[in-house]
Design a protein around this motif. Structure first.
Motif, PDB file in Angstrom:
ATOM      1  N   CYS A  48       0.833  -1.208   0.000  1.00  0.00           N
ATOM      2  CA  CYS A  48       0.000   0.000   0.000  1.00  0.00           C
ATOM      3  C   CYS A  48       0.869   1.261   0.000  1.00  0.00           C
ATOM      4  CB  CYS A  48      -0.914   0.010   1.218  1.00  0.00           C
ATOM      5  SG  CYS A  48      -2.147  -1.312   1.178  1.00  0.00           S
ATOM      6  N   ASP A  49       0.284   2.347  -0.533  1.00  0.00           N
ATOM      7  CA  ASP A  49       1.001   3.627  -0.575  1.00  0.00           C
ATOM      8  C   ASP A  49       0.851   4.379   0.738  1.00  0.00           C
ATOM      9  OD1 ASP A  49       1.126   3.342  -3.595  1.00  0.00           O
ATOM     10  OD2 ASP A  49      -1.052   3.517  -3.282  1.00  0.00           O
ATOM     11  N   ILE A  50      -0.293   4.191   1.377  1.00  0.00           N
ATOM     12  CA  ILE A  50      -0.610   4.934   2.603  1.00  0.00           C
ATOM     13  C   ILE A  50      -1.023   3.946   3.684  1.00  0.00           C
ATOM     14  CG2 ILE A  50      -2.093   6.698   3.645  1.00  0.00           C
ATOM     15  CD1 ILE A  50      -2.481   7.909   0.892  1.00  0.00           C
ATOM     16  N   LEU A  51      -0.455   4.111   4.873  1.00  0.00           N
ATOM     17  CA  LEU A  51      -0.805   3.247   6.004  1.00  0.00           C
ATOM     18  C   LEU A  51      -1.453   4.104   7.081  1.00  0.00           C
ATOM     19  CD1 LEU A  51       2.546   1.216   6.420  1.00  0.00           C
ATOM     20  CD2 LEU A  51       0.767   0.974   4.680  1.00  0.00           C
ATOM     21  N   LEU A  52      -2.662   3.732   7.479  1.00  0.00           N
ATOM     22  CA  LEU A  52      -3.377   4.410   8.560  1.00  0.00           C
ATOM     23  C   LEU A  52      -3.494   3.392   9.692  1.00  0.00           C
ATOM     24  CD1 LEU A  52      -6.129   6.114   6.369  1.00  0.00           C
ATOM     25  CD2 LEU A  52      -3.912   7.041   7.083  1.00  0.00           C
ATOM     26  N   SER A  77      10.665  -0.894   6.858  1.00  0.00           N
ATOM     27  CA  SER A  77      10.277  -1.001   5.441  1.00  0.00           C
ATOM     28  C   SER A  77       9.284   0.078   5.015  1.00  0.00           C
ATOM     29  CB  SER A  77       9.640  -2.373   5.189  1.00  0.00           C
ATOM     30  OG  SER A  77      10.444  -3.401   5.691  1.00  0.00           O
ATOM     31  N   ILE A  78       9.075   1.096   5.841  1.00  0.00           N
ATOM     32  CA  ILE A  78       8.010   2.068   5.527  1.00  0.00           C
ATOM     33  C   ILE A  78       8.559   3.400   5.005  1.00  0.00           C
ATOM     34  CG2 ILE A  78       6.350   1.060   7.167  1.00  0.00           C
ATOM     35  CD1 ILE A  78       7.055   3.394   9.093  1.00  0.00           C
ATOM     36  N   GLY A  79       9.846   3.424   4.702  1.00  0.00           N
ATOM     37  CA  GLY A  79      10.497   4.693   4.329  1.00  0.00           C
ATOM     38  C   GLY A  79       9.889   5.399   3.137  1.00  0.00           C
ATOM     39  N   SER A  80       9.250   4.655   2.226  1.00  0.00           N
ATOM     40  CA  SER A  80       8.710   5.278   1.011  1.00  0.00           C
ATOM     41  C   SER A  80       7.227   5.609   1.150  1.00  0.00           C
ATOM     42  CB  SER A  80       8.895   4.313  -0.157  1.00  0.00           C
ATOM     43  OG  SER A  80       8.157   3.127   0.115  1.00  0.00           O
ATOM     44  N   LYS A  81       6.692   5.471   2.356  1.00  0.00           N
ATOM     45  CA  LYS A  81       5.228   5.557   2.497  1.00  0.00           C
ATOM     46  C   LYS A  81       4.770   6.798   3.252  1.00  0.00           C
ATOM     47  CE  LYS A  81       4.981   0.726   1.965  1.00  0.00           C
ATOM     48  NZ  LYS A  81       4.791   0.758   0.505  1.00  0.00           N
ATOM     49  N   LYS A  82       3.476   7.065   3.063  1.00  0.00           N
ATOM     50  CA  LYS A  82       2.816   8.042   3.928  1.00  0.00           C
ATOM     51  C   LYS A  82       2.134   7.245   5.036  1.00  0.00           C
ATOM     52  CE  LYS A  82       1.532  11.627   0.635  1.00  0.00           C
ATOM     53  NZ  LYS A  82       0.374  12.319   0.050  1.00  0.00           N
ATOM     54  N   VAL A  83       2.314   7.680   6.262  1.00  0.00           N
ATOM     55  CA  VAL A  83       1.774   6.937   7.402  1.00  0.00           C
ATOM     56  C   VAL A  83       1.117   7.926   8.370  1.00  0.00           C
ATOM     57  CG1 VAL A  83       2.303   5.290   9.245  1.00  0.00           C
ATOM     58  CG2 VAL A  83       3.713   5.309   7.179  1.00  0.00           C
ATOM     59  N   ALA A  84      -0.018   7.544   8.926  1.00  0.00           N
ATOM     60  CA  ALA A  84      -0.652   8.364   9.966  1.00  0.00           C
ATOM     61  C   ALA A  84      -1.263   7.440  11.018  1.00  0.00           C
ATOM     62  CB  ALA A  84      -1.722   9.269   9.361  1.00  0.00           C
ATOM     63  N   VAL A  85      -1.350   7.947  12.230  1.00  0.00           N
ATOM     64  CA  VAL A  85      -1.763   7.092  13.350  1.00  0.00           C
ATOM     65  C   VAL A  85      -2.904   7.719  14.150  1.00  0.00           C
ATOM     66  CG1 VAL A  85       0.441   5.907  13.574  1.00  0.00           C
ATOM     67  CG2 VAL A  85       0.084   8.051  14.816  1.00  0.00           C
ATOM     68  N   GLY A 108      11.872   7.330   8.190  1.00  0.00           N
ATOM     69  CA  GLY A 108      11.981   7.978   6.886  1.00  0.00           C
ATOM     70  C   GLY A 108      10.666   8.134   6.160  1.00  0.00           C
ATOM     71  N   ALA A 109       9.575   7.730   6.786  1.00  0.00           N
ATOM     72  CA  ALA A 109       8.251   7.870   6.168  1.00  0.00           C
ATOM     73  C   ALA A 109       7.744   9.302   6.343  1.00  0.00           C
ATOM     74  CB  ALA A 109       7.274   6.888   6.810  1.00  0.00           C
ATOM     75  N   VAL A 110       6.761   9.643   5.520  1.00  0.00           N
ATOM     76  CA  VAL A 110       6.100  10.942   5.648  1.00  0.00           C
ATOM     77  C   VAL A 110       4.933  10.792   6.614  1.00  0.00           C
ATOM     78  CG1 VAL A 110       4.731  12.677   4.431  1.00  0.00           C
ATOM     79  CG2 VAL A 110       6.729  11.657   3.316  1.00  0.00           C
ATOM     80  N   LEU A 111       4.888  11.650   7.618  1.00  0.00           N
ATOM     81  CA  LEU A 111       3.735  11.654   8.528  1.00  0.00           C
ATOM     82  C   LEU A 111       2.600  12.379   7.797  1.00  0.00           C
ATOM     83  CD1 LEU A 111       3.065  10.696  11.419  1.00  0.00           C
ATOM     84  CD2 LEU A 111       3.511  13.046  12.158  1.00  0.00           C
ATOM     85  N   ALA A 112       1.575  11.608   7.392  1.00  0.00           N
ATOM     86  CA  ALA A 112       0.562  12.133   6.481  1.00  0.00           C
ATOM     87  C   ALA A 112      -0.438  13.065   7.159  1.00  0.00           C
ATOM     88  CB  ALA A 112      -0.180  10.971   5.829  1.00  0.00           C
ATOM     89  N   ALA A 113      -0.534  12.981   8.478  1.00  0.00           N
ATOM     90  CA  ALA A 113      -1.411  13.878   9.245  1.00  0.00           C
ATOM     91  C   ALA A 113      -0.939  13.843  10.685  1.00  0.00           C
ATOM     92  CB  ALA A 113      -2.861  13.398   9.169  1.00  0.00           C
ATOM     93  N   GLU A 114      -1.295  14.848  11.433  1.00  0.00           N
ATOM     94  CA  GLU A 114      -0.969  14.831  12.866  1.00  0.00           C
ATOM     95  C   GLU A 114      -1.708  13.658  13.522  1.00  0.00           C
ATOM     96  OE1 GLU A 114       1.238  16.649  14.641  1.00  0.00           O
ATOM     97  OE2 GLU A 114       1.795  17.244  12.618  1.00  0.00           O
TER      98      GLU A 114
END
Ligand SMILES: Cc1cc2nc3c(=O)[nH]c(=O)nc-3n(C[C@H](O)[C@H](O)[C@H](O)COP(=O)(O)O)c2cc1C
Length: 139
Positions: A48-52, A77-85, A108-114
């Protein structure tokens, strides 16, 4: 776009949030992989591109055990992804989500939202906020 919504929940509070997050992700037209951390397919999630990711605050401001185990297994393994929690809590101030966000950025992942948290059982208004948060995270 492929989105994974993976969560852990001991009494259903984070699960209710995860259902709202998944509904919003599906409403965007994305393909959504949805399920609990204890049964998550690592390879499918990493496709997946985005992990929530959702977990309640447990222990002393830490992730629930099955989410800790699952997240640790994908963390490198998530360095190329957008991730939010997101997740539910009771008496704390959100430290578990801030620590989780720090791990995501350190990987190294992008935090996609606070990080998004709800106190105990989400009210309908909280579930609406979950949907708005999701729309921001997957933009
Ligand atoms: C063993 C245990 C540890 C907990 N630790 C924390 C904590 O450190 N901080 C906090 O704010 N809430 C803590 N809580 C409260 C839960 O985060 C809260 O009940 C939450 O709504 C549970 O969500 P869930 O139904 O998705 O598991 C703890 C609850 C339990 C049972």
């Amino acid at each position: 776009m492929k989105i994974a919504v993976i969560y852990a929940s001991t009494t259903g509070n984070t699960e209710a949030m995860a259902n709202a997050v998944s509904d919003a992700a599906k409403a965007s037209g994305a393909e959504v992989i949805f399920g609990t951390a204890d049964k998550a397919d690592k390879a499918a999630v990493l496709s997946c591109d985005i992990l929530l990711l959702g977990s309640p605050a447990m222990g002393d401001e830490v992730l629930e055990d099955t989410m800790e185990e699952f997240f640790a297994s994908i963390e490198k393994s998530i360095g190329s992804k957008k991730v939010a929690v997101f997740g539910s809590y009771d008496w704390g101030d959100g430290q578990w989500l801030r620590d989780w966000a720090d791990r995501i950025k350190a990987a190294g992942a992008v935090l996609a939202a606070e990080p998004f948290m709800v106190n105990l059982t989400p009210a309908d208004s909280d579930l609406e906020k979950c949907k708005e948060w999701t729309a921001t995270a997957i933009k």
